[in-house]
Design a protein around this motif. Sequence first.
Motif, mmCIF file in Angstrom:
data_model
loop_
_atom_site.group_PDB
_atom_site.id
_atom_site.type_symbol
_atom_site.label_atom_id
_atom_site.label_comp_id
_atom_site.label_asym_id
_atom_site.label_seq_id
_atom_site.Cartn_x
_atom_site.Cartn_y
_atom_site.Cartn_z
ATOM 1 N N ASP A 10 0.341 5.166 -7.580
ATOM 2 C CA ASP A 10 1.167 4.755 -6.441
ATOM 3 C C ASP A 10 0.694 3.430 -5.855
ATOM 4 O OD1 ASP A 10 2.639 7.074 -6.773
ATOM 5 O OD2 ASP A 10 1.655 8.144 -5.128
ATOM 6 N N ARG A 11 -0.613 3.251 -5.774
ATOM 7 C CA ARG A 11 -1.169 2.003 -5.250
ATOM 8 C C ARG A 11 -0.785 0.830 -6.163
ATOM 9 N NH1 ARG A 11 -6.014 3.552 -4.636
ATOM 10 N NH2 ARG A 11 -6.802 2.837 -6.644
ATOM 11 N N ALA A 12 -0.857 1.053 -7.479
ATOM 12 C CA ALA A 12 -0.493 0.004 -8.431
ATOM 13 C C ALA A 12 0.975 -0.375 -8.285
ATOM 14 C CB ALA A 12 -0.799 0.450 -9.850
ATOM 15 N N VAL A 13 1.844 0.619 -8.133
ATOM 16 C CA VAL A 13 3.268 0.336 -7.957
ATOM 17 C C VAL A 13 3.479 -0.499 -6.699
ATOM 18 C CG1 VAL A 13 5.546 1.347 -7.487
ATOM 19 C CG2 VAL A 13 4.069 2.357 -9.240
ATOM 20 N N ALA A 14 2.836 -0.126 -5.614
ATOM 21 C CA ALA A 14 2.985 -0.860 -4.349
ATOM 22 C C ALA A 14 2.468 -2.295 -4.483
ATOM 23 C CB ALA A 14 2.251 -0.136 -3.229
#
Length: 92
Positions: free
Chosen positions: A46-50
């Motif tokens: 999720d952090r990578a997507v953001a």
Amino acid sequence: MCRNIHQLHNFEPAATDDEVTAAALQYVRKVSGSTKPSKANQEAFDRAVAEVAHATRHLLDDLVTNAPPKDREVEAAKARARAEKRYASLSA
């Protein structure tokens, strides 16, 4: 790289945050090799997507061009025509 990631630059209206996030999600899925991460990896995923979405938005906001903006409907019609031609040749 991935057929599901579409060009977002130079369209009228401009790419929405949802489109940018969807492209970021597809990129992270491709790079990680996972469409649904495990619970242990969900936070990193999720952090990578953001972060990719954030960088993509900055890129789109900073790009300049002299070309006139593309019309989404016209480009979608062109893509449908290419797909019809491609898939018609597979069934022949």
